[in-house]
Design a protein around this motif. Structure first.
Motif, short mmCIF file in Angstrom:
data_model
loop_
_atom_site.label_atom_id
_atom_site.label_comp_id
_atom_site.label_asym_id
_atom_site.label_seq_id
_atom_site.Cartn_x
_atom_site.Cartn_y
_atom_site.Cartn_z
N TYR A 118 0.83 -1.20 0.00
CA TYR A 118 0.00 0.00 0.00
C TYR A 118 0.87 1.26 0.00
O TYR A 118 0.59 2.24 -0.69
CB TYR A 118 -0.92 0.02 1.22
N LEU A 119 1.94 1.23 0.81
CA LEU A 119 2.79 2.42 0.95
C LEU A 119 3.56 2.71 -0.32
O LEU A 119 3.87 3.87 -0.62
CB LEU A 119 3.74 2.22 2.13
N ASP A 173 -6.01 11.62 4.88
CA ASP A 173 -5.20 12.85 4.91
C ASP A 173 -3.76 12.58 5.34
O ASP A 173 -2.82 13.21 4.84
CB ASP A 173 -5.83 13.87 5.86
N VAL A 174 -3.59 11.64 6.28
CA VAL A 174 -2.25 11.34 6.80
C VAL A 174 -2.12 9.83 6.95
O VAL A 174 -2.99 9.18 7.54
CB VAL A 174 -2.00 12.01 8.17
N THR A 175 -1.03 9.26 6.41
CA THR A 175 -0.74 7.84 6.64
C THR A 175 0.40 7.74 7.65
O THR A 175 1.37 8.51 7.59
CB THR A 175 -0.35 7.12 5.35
N ILE A 176 0.27 6.79 8.54
CA ILE A 176 1.29 6.54 9.55
C ILE A 176 1.78 5.11 9.37
O ILE A 176 0.99 4.16 9.42
CB ILE A 176 0.73 6.70 10.98
N PHE A 189 -3.45 7.51 -1.92
CA PHE A 189 -3.87 8.44 -0.86
C PHE A 189 -3.71 9.90 -1.25
O PHE A 189 -4.64 10.69 -1.10
CB PHE A 189 -3.09 8.14 0.43
N GLN A 190 -2.54 10.26 -1.74
CA GLN A 190 -2.31 11.68 -2.06
C GLN A 190 -3.18 12.15 -3.21
O GLN A 190 -3.50 13.33 -3.32
CB GLN A 190 -0.83 11.89 -2.37
N SER A 191 -3.60 11.22 -4.06
CA SER A 191 -4.48 11.57 -5.17
C SER A 191 -5.92 11.76 -4.72
O SER A 191 -6.74 12.32 -5.46
CB SER A 191 -4.42 10.47 -6.23
#
Length: 458
Positions: A104-105, A120-123, A112-114
């Motif tokens: 996923y990362l 909004d934020v991935t950890i 996500f950024q699209s």
């Protein structure tokens, strides 16, 4: 702030404690009634038992009125789906999602950024832990290394030892030894005592854990005042070829001699194909003969990074006794960190590292960086000063005039590209990035109020 936390595990539970103590309205969602009851018995929070990704559960948790959703369940898929549902049905403004799966990362930009998945934020705990261990290896002798102001300012914890130039002397003598280097010791932790906010006349004692702040290029010089500098590391042995172990090996292998020990043969083959210069060994790091055969006595750093905290502790103690110069141990149960003795040099808590990253995004105002220190006993943060002398309690005032909460000290300021170490006469200017150290993290709300821009103060 109205916050929904999905997942009452170690990260979710610890984060709930932080946020509840700061008077946020917190609702925790989990399938485990026991975990929810344990939190509710101690904290003033709401709880909802149910599947975190179900629309009905999110509605019951109050997603319609939530300012923020933090998804930290054990499932990446549940976390992502919950964020998507919260946005689609309730337009939840801020959605933070814990993601562990590398696949996923790798597609973070497109997923996500699209905006394809409204997060909004991935950890990523694995990335955060890898970064922390990498910094410890890059900075020999340090117990914790934290970057602020885009890496220009660094906060480092070291243990003072006999033989250090200023050990047994007053802190103000650092300037005599290094007149061209400016630094500030933000706090000292001494044995079982609470944190000491030092002054120039504070005497450094052996075994003190000192947190000092300086421009990044001056860190090695300041460290040498508190202890004899450790030689740069060359040989690193990693026990555990999981996500963290593999990521760390890949990060180190071009500049260090790296050995990775992995018990699972099939995983060894995968690692051997992925890593270019590291040596991958099929075996057990709990086997003393195996460690001796692999020259543990000449290993500079032994990193125990398996998923089993108890095994990591035992491996680290064995490696230390067999001659490893430094051991870094991944401890998944925070309670064990208090049990670590002299045989383990550094205990790494994925939960505390993850919580620090989460708090950076949860804090109100212009807080751009938050780090939890000493397993949550203290906190360091970076906050931007806004306003003017007419509407700010900070801008236009000397540091020694600021009404800081007890146990809070300013360590440094970034002004443009200039690093200014904090001294009482320094005047705060608009847009300064200020690094603060808090020995009582519950005082964070008072710091936020101090830096908030209000009406006219004249």
């Amino acid at each position: 702030m109205n916050i929904i936390i999905l997942g009452a595990g170690q990260v979710g539970g610890s984060l709930t404690e932080h946020l509840a103590d700061e008077k946020n309205d917190v609702t925790v969602v989990d399938n485990s009634e026991t975990a929810l009851r344990q939190l509710q018995d101690r904290l003033d929070i709401r709880t909802v038992r149910g599947d975190a990704s179900k629309p009905a559960t999110l509605a019951e948790a109050g997603a319609e009125h939530a300012d923020m959703l933090i998804a930290v369940t054990d499932s990446d898929e549940v976390n992502m789906l919950a964020c998507s549902i919260a946005y689609t049905l309730h337009q939840t403004p801020t959605k933070i999602c814990r993601i562990r799966e590398v696949d996923y990362l790798k597609e973070e930009k497109r997923l996500f950024q699209s905006g394809a998945i409204p997060v909004d934020v991935t950890i990523s705990p694995e990335h955060l832990v890898t970064d922390a261990i990498h910094q410890l290896i890059l900075n020999p002798g340090s117990l914790q290394v934290l970057d602020f102001a885009g890496g220009k300012i660094r906060l480092v914890a070291v243990r003072a030892v006999d033989g250090g130039p200023i050990v047994g002397r007053e802190l103000q003598e650092i300037r005599e030894h290094m007149p061209s280097v400016d630094t500030r010791v933000a706090a000292i932790f001494r044995k079982s005592q609470n944190a000491i906010i030092p002054t120039g006349s504070t005497v450094v004692e052996p075994e003190d854990e000192a947190f000092f702040i300086a421009a990044s290029e001056n860190i090695r010089a300041v460290t040498s005042e508190l202890r004899k500098l450790d030689a740069s590391y060359k040989r690193v042995m990693i026990a555990g070829g999981g996500k963290i172990g593999a990521s760390l090996a890949k990060r180190l292998e071009t500049n260090y001699q790296v050995k990775v020990i992995e018990l699972n043969y099939n995983r060894c083959r995968e690692l051997a194909e992925d890593l270019e210069e590291s040596i991958v060994l099929n075996g057990s790091a709990s086997d003393s003969k195996f460690l001796q055969q692999e020259n543990i006595a000449n290993t500079d750093v032994f990193c125990a990074l398996t998923n089993n905290g108890e095994s990591n502790i035992m491996m680290s103690m064995l490696a230390k006794r067999l001659g490893a110069k430094k051991v870094i141990t991944l401890i998944t149960n925070p309670a064990y960190a208090e049990l670590v003795g002299q045989e383990i040099d550094i205990a790494i808590s994925p939960q505390q590292i993850t919580i620090s990253s989460l708090l950076t995004h949860v804090r109100k105002g212009d807080i751009s960086n938050v780090h939890s220190l000493r397993r949550g006993a203290a906190e360091a943060l970076e906050i931007t000063a806004h306003g003017s002398p007419q509407n700010s309690k900070v801008v236009g005032r000397r540091l020694d005039e600021l009404d800081l909460p007890s146990g809070t000290t300013v360590g440094a300021i970034l002004r443009g590209h200039e690093v200014i170490i904090a001294h009482g006469h320094v005047v705060v200017e608009e847009d300064d990035h200020i690094i603060l150290f808090l020995t009582d993290p519950t005082k964070i709300s008072l710091v936020e109020k101090l830096f908030a821009v209000g009406g006219s103060l004249i």
